[in-house]
Design a protein around this motif. Sequence first.
Motif, PDB file in Angstrom:
ATOM      1  N   LEU A  53       0.800  -1.228   0.000  1.00  0.00           N
ATOM      2  CA  LEU A  53       0.000   0.000   0.000  1.00  0.00           C
ATOM      3  C   LEU A  53       0.832   1.277   0.000  1.00  0.00           C
ATOM      4  CD1 LEU A  53       0.061   1.038   3.219  1.00  0.00           C
ATOM      5  CD2 LEU A  53      -1.394  -0.958   3.458  1.00  0.00           C
ATOM      6  N   ALA A  76      -1.969  -6.732   0.369  1.00  0.00           N
ATOM      7  CA  ALA A  76      -2.919  -6.048   1.261  1.00  0.00           C
ATOM      8  C   ALA A  76      -4.304  -6.361   0.730  1.00  0.00           C
ATOM      9  CB  ALA A  76      -2.707  -4.540   1.269  1.00  0.00           C
ATOM     10  N   VAL A  77      -5.302  -6.164   1.563  1.00  0.00           N
ATOM     11  CA  VAL A  77      -6.671  -6.322   1.055  1.00  0.00           C
ATOM     12  C   VAL A  77      -7.116  -5.036   0.372  1.00  0.00           C
ATOM     13  CG1 VAL A  77      -7.807  -5.757   3.269  1.00  0.00           C
ATOM     14  CG2 VAL A  77      -8.996  -7.152   1.589  1.00  0.00           C
ATOM     15  N   GLY A  78      -6.744  -3.879   0.948  1.00  0.00           N
ATOM     16  CA  GLY A  78      -7.098  -2.597   0.333  1.00  0.00           C
ATOM     17  C   GLY A  78      -6.180  -2.322  -0.853  1.00  0.00           C
ATOM     18  N   LEU A 101      -6.154 -11.542   6.736  1.00  0.00           N
ATOM     19  CA  LEU A 101      -5.862 -10.518   7.745  1.00  0.00           C
ATOM     20  C   LEU A 101      -7.104 -10.078   8.514  1.00  0.00           C
ATOM     21  CD1 LEU A 101      -6.985  -7.946   6.037  1.00  0.00           C
ATOM     22  CD2 LEU A 101      -4.705  -7.940   5.088  1.00  0.00           C
ATOM     23  N   ARG A 238      -8.735   3.126   6.215  1.00  0.00           N
ATOM     24  CA  ARG A 238      -7.806   4.025   5.531  1.00  0.00           C
ATOM     25  C   ARG A 238      -8.014   5.427   6.076  1.00  0.00           C
ATOM     26  NH1 ARG A 238      -5.592   0.057   4.315  1.00  0.00           N
ATOM     27  NH2 ARG A 238      -5.012  -0.716   2.248  1.00  0.00           N
ATOM     28  N   HIS A 286      -0.541   2.162  11.597  1.00  0.00           N
ATOM     29  CA  HIS A 286      -1.067   1.222  10.590  1.00  0.00           C
ATOM     30  C   HIS A 286      -0.548  -0.206  10.833  1.00  0.00           C
ATOM     31  CE1 HIS A 286      -2.831   1.079   6.250  1.00  0.00           C
ATOM     32  NE2 HIS A 286      -3.059  -0.054   6.899  1.00  0.00           N
ATOM     33  N   SER A 289      -2.727  -5.393  10.437  1.00  0.00           N
ATOM     34  CA  SER A 289      -2.419  -6.771  10.028  1.00  0.00           C
ATOM     35  C   SER A 289      -1.051  -7.230  10.536  1.00  0.00           C
ATOM     36  CB  SER A 289      -2.458  -6.872   8.499  1.00  0.00           C
ATOM     37  OG  SER A 289      -1.432  -6.081   7.930  1.00  0.00           O
ATOM     38  N   ARG A 295       1.191 -11.613   8.502  1.00  0.00           N
ATOM     39  CA  ARG A 295       2.039 -11.057   7.439  1.00  0.00           C
ATOM     40  C   ARG A 295       2.645 -12.172   6.577  1.00  0.00           C
ATOM     41  NH1 ARG A 295       3.176  -5.463   8.635  1.00  0.00           N
ATOM     42  NH2 ARG A 295       1.046  -4.684   8.760  1.00  0.00           N
ATOM     43  N   MET A 298      -0.135 -13.173   4.249  1.00  0.00           N
ATOM     44  CA  MET A 298      -0.345 -12.142   3.213  1.00  0.00           C
ATOM     45  C   MET A 298       0.739 -12.245   2.137  1.00  0.00           C
ATOM     46  SD  MET A 298      -1.264  -8.963   5.714  1.00  0.00           S
ATOM     47  CE  MET A 298      -1.299  -7.651   4.495  1.00  0.00           C
TER      48      MET A 298
HETATM   49  C1  DGY Z   1      -4.714  -3.893   4.109  1.00  0.00           C
HETATM   50  O1  DGY Z   1      -4.495  -5.090   3.871  1.00  0.00           O
HETATM   51  O2  DGY Z   1      -5.367  -3.180   3.351  1.00  0.00           O
HETATM   52  C2  DGY Z   1      -4.172  -3.367   5.373  1.00  0.00           C
HETATM   53  O3  DGY Z   1      -4.395  -2.022   5.557  1.00  0.00           O
HETATM   54  C3  DGY Z   1      -2.699  -3.701   5.478  1.00  0.00           C
HETATM   55  O4  DGY Z   1      -2.505  -3.996   6.791  1.00  0.00           O
END
Ligand code: DGY
Length: 322
Positions: A53, A76-78, A101, A238, A286, A289, A295, A298
């Motif tokens: 990110l 990341a998911v976002g 996460l 976010r 931040h 996760s 981690r 991920m």
């Molecule tokens: C995500 O995965 O979007 C988180 O913000 C990263 O920790």
Amino acid sequence: MKPKVFVTRQIPEAGLTRIREVCDLHVWESEMPAPYDQLTKRVGGMDGILCTLTERIDAALIDAAGAGLKVISQMAVGYDNIDVRAAAARGIPVGNTPGVLTDATADLAFALLLAAARRLTEGVEYIRSGHWTTWQPRHLLGADLSGATLGIIGLGRIGKAVAKRARGFDMRILATSRHLTDTEAEAHGATRVDLPTLLRDSDFVSLHTPLTPETRHLINRETLAQMKPSAILINSTRGGTVDQRALYEALRDGVIAGAALDVTDPEPIPLDDPILTLPNALVVPHIGSATVKTRDKMALMAAENLIAGVMGQPLPNQVKLP
Ligand code: DGY
């Protein structure tokens, strides 16, 4: 010849080891993110990019990679840092890492909620500054969770996991989400309401909506004014979902009682941001996760997306355009 891939950060070894099995791996050497112009040079000629990110992946960067680019895999998911439309227009799939996460992020959101409710950082500061002289009947009084109302904005995976934790604390749960039905909300012990009702009735408001043009500054001067003066805001999604200046003023002026933030806008938060001077604002860097196992998962999931992409196969987790 192995496909050439560029990994933009020093990610957990589990992911790098898996990528090395299949790809010619190039990794950004520093612990700090690559400046955009350096990134543009390093992605040139790559078959795949694995990013995080902290990198802005826009149309120009995608073009700088060249016609051979087959996949962008986000750890990341976002993925609001990636221009997914520009990628789609060039036929490049984008992967992300949902699911793995969820629990870690929900745990952190709940840790923030508890810490803000029970004024933990103020307590720590009270001792460190030498003010603790005796037990006090009327000092550092916080808020109860049991019987309180939690408003969840965004009842997706993480929002639902937060609801699960809240049920364990005997909280009443309100939720609002784009496509939420009454039945789905009820299945998670929540009542579906509209945003004004959620803001008006909640003792705690927790944000779990992705950052999109629609959700940018969803929490602003007007929406903060709709919350209870005793309310606490939690943000672990976010930073851009909150107008940070408006939040500072609301916390300073007692419009709401407290905030606990895992995310800020920008990141890192500048040290002279006035929000950092407030005793009723708790800010962490931040770390939603940031557990060892999460981690690793991920990194592995991002590696699998990357590998599938460079091999021309469907990604195990591909971002869908809204
Ligand atoms: C995500 O995965 O979007 C988180 O913000 C990263 O920790």
